[in-house]
Motif scaffolding. Structure first.
Motif, mmCIF file in Angstrom:
data_model
loop_
_atom_site.group_PDB
_atom_site.id
_atom_site.type_symbol
_atom_site.label_atom_id
_atom_site.label_comp_id
_atom_site.label_asym_id
_atom_site.label_seq_id
_atom_site.Cartn_x
_atom_site.Cartn_y
_atom_site.Cartn_z
ATOM 1 N N ARG A 12 0.834 -1.208 0.000
ATOM 2 C CA ARG A 12 0.000 0.000 0.000
ATOM 3 C C ARG A 12 0.863 1.251 0.000
ATOM 4 N NH1 ARG A 12 0.424 1.868 5.007
ATOM 5 N NH2 ARG A 12 0.745 0.413 6.727
ATOM 6 N N TRP A 13 0.167 2.373 -0.287
ATOM 7 C CA TRP A 13 0.849 3.661 -0.258
ATOM 8 C C TRP A 13 1.129 4.023 1.199
ATOM 9 C CZ3 TRP A 13 1.853 7.116 -4.427
ATOM 10 C CH2 TRP A 13 1.458 6.645 -5.686
ATOM 11 N N PRO A 14 2.216 4.780 1.500
ATOM 12 C CA PRO A 14 2.492 5.185 2.887
ATOM 13 C C PRO A 14 1.325 5.998 3.453
ATOM 14 C CG PRO A 14 4.370 5.628 1.496
ATOM 15 C CD PRO A 14 3.257 5.238 0.584
ATOM 16 N N GLN A 15 0.951 5.661 4.666
ATOM 17 C CA GLN A 15 -0.167 6.380 5.286
ATOM 18 C C GLN A 15 0.246 7.024 6.608
ATOM 19 O OE1 GLN A 15 -3.048 3.248 5.450
ATOM 20 N NE2 GLN A 15 -3.726 3.600 3.346
ATOM 21 N N LYS A 16 1.323 6.475 7.218
ATOM 22 C CA LYS A 16 1.729 6.984 8.538
ATOM 23 C C LYS A 16 3.141 7.544 8.460
ATOM 24 C CE LYS A 16 0.933 3.032 10.505
ATOM 25 N NZ LYS A 16 0.776 1.931 11.460
ATOM 26 N N GLU A 17 3.502 8.263 9.481
ATOM 27 C CA GLU A 17 4.866 8.768 9.594
ATOM 28 C C GLU A 17 5.815 7.578 9.682
ATOM 29 O OE1 GLU A 17 5.275 11.537 12.856
ATOM 30 O OE2 GLU A 17 7.465 11.436 12.707
ATOM 31 N N GLY A 18 6.938 7.682 8.974
ATOM 32 C CA GLY A 18 7.928 6.611 9.049
ATOM 33 C C GLY A 18 7.668 5.469 8.074
ATOM 34 N N GLU A 19 6.723 5.656 7.144
ATOM 35 C CA GLU A 19 6.482 4.624 6.130
ATOM 36 C C GLU A 19 7.051 5.097 4.798
ATOM 37 O OE1 GLU A 19 2.602 2.075 7.517
ATOM 38 O OE2 GLU A 19 2.268 3.747 6.131
ATOM 39 N N ALA A 20 7.550 4.157 4.005
ATOM 40 C CA ALA A 20 8.140 4.512 2.708
ATOM 41 C C ALA A 20 7.703 3.519 1.649
ATOM 42 C CB ALA A 20 9.659 4.554 2.818
ATOM 43 N N LEU A 21 7.706 4.050 0.420
ATOM 44 C CA LEU A 21 7.383 3.218 -0.744
ATOM 45 C C LEU A 21 8.702 3.032 -1.476
ATOM 46 C CD1 LEU A 21 4.699 2.274 -2.194
ATOM 47 C CD2 LEU A 21 4.851 4.403 -3.502
ATOM 48 N N ILE A 22 9.094 1.805 -1.718
ATOM 49 C CA ILE A 22 10.406 1.650 -2.372
ATOM 50 C C ILE A 22 10.226 1.053 -3.754
ATOM 51 C CG2 ILE A 22 11.682 1.448 -0.201
ATOM 52 C CD1 ILE A 22 11.844 -1.583 -0.737
ATOM 53 N N GLY A 23 11.102 1.465 -4.657
ATOM 54 C CA GLY A 23 11.043 0.968 -6.029
ATOM 55 C C GLY A 23 11.440 -0.501 -6.081
ATOM 56 N N GLN A 24 11.014 -1.195 -7.121
ATOM 57 C CA GLN A 24 11.293 -2.623 -7.270
ATOM 58 C C GLN A 24 12.791 -2.895 -7.307
ATOM 59 O OE1 GLN A 24 8.825 -5.301 -7.606
ATOM 60 N NE2 GLN A 24 10.742 -6.356 -7.122
ATOM 61 N N GLU A 25 13.523 -1.969 -7.969
ATOM 62 C CA GLU A 25 14.979 -2.123 -8.111
ATOM 63 C C GLU A 25 15.645 -2.078 -6.742
ATOM 64 O OE1 GLU A 25 16.213 0.280 -11.522
ATOM 65 O OE2 GLU A 25 18.200 0.333 -10.550
ATOM 66 N N VAL A 26 15.208 -1.127 -5.895
ATOM 67 C CA VAL A 26 15.750 -0.993 -4.539
ATOM 68 C C VAL A 26 15.437 -2.245 -3.733
ATOM 69 C CG1 VAL A 26 15.691 0.410 -2.414
ATOM 70 C CG2 VAL A 26 15.394 1.513 -4.641
ATOM 71 N N ALA A 27 14.175 -2.713 -3.861
ATOM 72 C CA ALA A 27 13.754 -3.902 -3.110
ATOM 73 C C ALA A 27 14.596 -5.114 -3.492
ATOM 74 C CB ALA A 27 12.284 -4.173 -3.378
ATOM 75 N N ASP A 28 14.940 -5.211 -4.794
ATOM 76 C CA ASP A 28 15.745 -6.352 -5.254
ATOM 77 C C ASP A 28 17.166 -6.289 -4.692
ATOM 78 O OD1 ASP A 28 13.594 -7.255 -6.648
ATOM 79 O OD2 ASP A 28 14.245 -6.465 -8.589
#
Lengths: 226, 380
Positions: free
Chosen positions: B131-147
């Motif tokens: 999901r999209w970040p909803q709270k403080e301290g949450e992040a959305l990371i790209g697929q490349e970063v996750a890999d």
């Protein structure tokens, strides 16, 4: 002066001579009948007298105007102003009431006058049927509306094509009575008919055969060969 | 009682329409069907830019705001001023971004602070697992970063780096989701602007803003020029790749609908003319009778044209109503969006119907007026 004079008229369609050297005059207030078998030229003669056609040869004088030399526009005006037409098939406009059919003739002529149109219908005994459509009228009633329409503009000449051809005896008698009354009032009438009894009511009967006048019969006197 | 000429004319025309309604219904149907398709297609023609504009917005931003050449960032107030030049109704979304190079496990990555609610609007093509970040301290990371750093939704990680004031920072985040875009965004770590500012400092500074606007390429160029002339510190640049391809597709689509409209117009005229020719042929004897009674050609033409005008009015009104229904059905089925009724289109449709009907009837009626009145005596 005669109201109508046909002087040496012929009508030729290609090789067919529908009328040949016709000479005829109709006086003011005169009633004549034209008789003849099918193809004898009656309809062609009616068309010419009714300003709906012109002769190929000869001249037609209607109230002093030679209609054989006039344009179709002028012929329309002459027909509108001087002639009242009565048809065997009645030819009423089917979406107009009896009264409106009479008024239509006024509309094309000059000014519509509902009172006058009603009087014309009264004259033919149809005042109570004024608001009826043609489909709601009997054949005899339709023919009387057609007569009222022909009379409404006070024409000099009433031209009737088989006016009783589609009527029963009772209605034929009514229509002939109307013609007699018109004649008494001084209207000139030309009737094309197959019915010798209708022709007998006129002053003269013109017999056409093969496009020529074969006989003119004075209904009050003796026969005259032409 | 004397009746005015035009009153009797109207009586004859309306009587013909009402008392011959079964015959007139066919002609009315021809006019109404033509007017319906015509009105519907015109509605679609003019609604296409709006409908497609919204459709095109799914391809992402078509306008970007960057700092002027002499500046390294924009301030939020300048951006707000620049955005004010756009019509609020046309704006789909405006996403301000801030960027900073950071490290995760000593590996360098690019962190982006963004208004994530707006990013979802300007970049609807992003596919987020989780999901999209909803709270403080949450992040959305790209697929490349996750890999690279082997993170999943729910994983925790630490970002280190230097603040705007060159002070070291270390901050923990939770992965709310992994984003796939098929583009460079997959190498980014996205977080809210507030989290980004808490982490890296530098209030009110914007590196870039993406804007999605529902207007034509020409309008976008015009507004960009105005913004560049009037707003200091901000440069507006239309994304030509998107705005121009949108323009080309729109133009082609409109040309197609225009062509179809013209063909339908011609077919309508042929259909109405054929119906009227049949109606006129059927009334030869009536025309002959009227001429025998002394009607002029002009009077005959005027009566028929009068009937046609009424047919045009009724057919046009039906066409305007059904045309909207037709356009609405097309819009809902093709674009999955409803259209708004254009009141001006109703009188235009009625007027066009009158002209088309009168034009289609003029030749057959003109010829009919030449009918020989003698046909009534011949009993034809």
């Amino acid at each position: 002066m005669n109201l109508l004079e046909l002087k040496n008229i012929s009508k030729i369609y290609g090789d067919v001579k529908a009328l040949q050297n016709i000479n005829l005059s109709v006086g003011q207030g005169e009633w004549i009948a034209i008789m003849g078998p099918s193809g004898s030229g009656k309809t062609t003669m009616m068309n010419i007298i009714g300003c709906m056609d012109k002769p190929s040869i000869g001249s037609v004088i209607l109230d002093g105007t030679d209609i054989s030399k006039e344009s179709s526009k002028k012929l329309t005006a002459l027909r509108r102003d001087k002639i009242g037409l009565i048809f065997q098939q009645f030819h009423l406009i089917n979406y107009l009431t009896a009264l409106e059919n009479v008024m239509a003739a006024q509309y094309y002529h000059s000014i519509q006058d509902e009172k006058e149109a009603l009087e014309a219908l009264s004259r033919v005994g149809l005042a109570d049927r004024a608001k009826h459509l043609p489909s709601q009228l009997s054949g005899g009633e339709q023919q009387r509306v057609c007569i009222a329409r022909a009379l409404i503009n006070y024409p000099m000449l009433i031209l009737a094509d088989e006016p009783t051809g589609n009527l029963d005896e009772a209605n034929e008698a009514i229509v002939l009575d109307i013609f007699k009354s018109l004649h008494k009032e001084g209207s000139a009438i030309v009737v094309v008919t197959h019915d010798p009894e209708v022709a007998q009511e006129s002053e003269r009967t013109v017999i056409l055969e093969h496009g020529k006048i074969s006989k003119i019969k004075d209904n009050n006197k003796s026969e005259a060969l032409c | 009682m004397k009746m005015k000429r035009y009153a009797f004319y109207l009586k004859m025309v309306t009587s013909s329409l009402i008392r011959r309604r079964s015959r007139m219904f066919v002609a009315l149907l021809a006019v109404a069907v033509g007017a319906t398709i015509l009105s519907g297609l015109i509605t679609i023609y003019y609604d296409i830019p709006r409908q497609m504009g919204k459709e095109f917005r799914s391809y992402g931003a078509n306008l970007i705001f960057i700092p002027s050449e002499d500046k390294s960032y924009m301030d939020a107030d300048s951006l707000k001023k620049a955005v004010s030049y756009l019509s609020p109704d046309d704006i789909v979304g405006v996403t301000p971004y801030r960027y900073k190079t950071v490290k995760i496990n000593e590996q360098p990555f690019m962190a982006a602070g963004a208004d994530l609610a707006q990013a979802a609007k300007t970049s609807p093509f992003w596919y987020v697992s989780g999901r999209w970040p909803q709270k403080e301290g949450e992040a959305l990371i790209g697929q490349e970063v996750a890999d690279i750093i082997r993170l999943n939704a729910g994983s925790q990680f630490f970002i280190t780096g230097m603040t705007a004031n060159n002070k070291p920072f270390k901050r923990g985040f939770t992965v709310s989701g992994i984003v796939q875009t098929g583009g460079s965004e997959e190498a980014f770590i996205f977080m809210s602007l507030a989290d980004f500012e808490n982490m890296a400092g530098g209030d009110n500074a914007i590196d870039i803003a993406e804007c999605s606007v529902s207007v034509s390429a020409a309008e976008l160029d015009r507004v960009s020029k105005i913004i560049n002339e009037n707003v200091e510190g901000v440069t507006a640049r239309p994304v030509k790749r998107i705005s121009e391809s949108e323009g080309t597709v729109l133009k082609k689509l409109q040309s197609l609908v225009y062509l179809v409209t013209v063909v339908i117009l011609l077919l309508t005229m042929i259909c109405v003319a054929t119906t009227m020719m049949a109606a006129v042929a059927e009334r030869r004897r009536e025309i002959g009778l009227k001429k025998a009674l002394g009607a002029t050609n002009a009077a005959i033409v005027a009566e028929f044209i009068g009937e046609d005008v009424f047919l045009g009015i009724f057919g046009g009104l039906l066409g305007a109503a059904f045309g909207f229904v037709f356009a609405q059905a097309v819009s809902i089925n093709v674009f999955a969006r409803s259209i708004t009724f254009q009141p001006l289109l109703a009188p235009i449709t009625v007027f066009a119907s009158i002209i088309i009907t009168a034009a289609a009837c003029f030749i057959p009626v003109r010829r009919a007026a030449e009918i020989d009145p003698a046909i009534v005596l011949r009993g034809e």
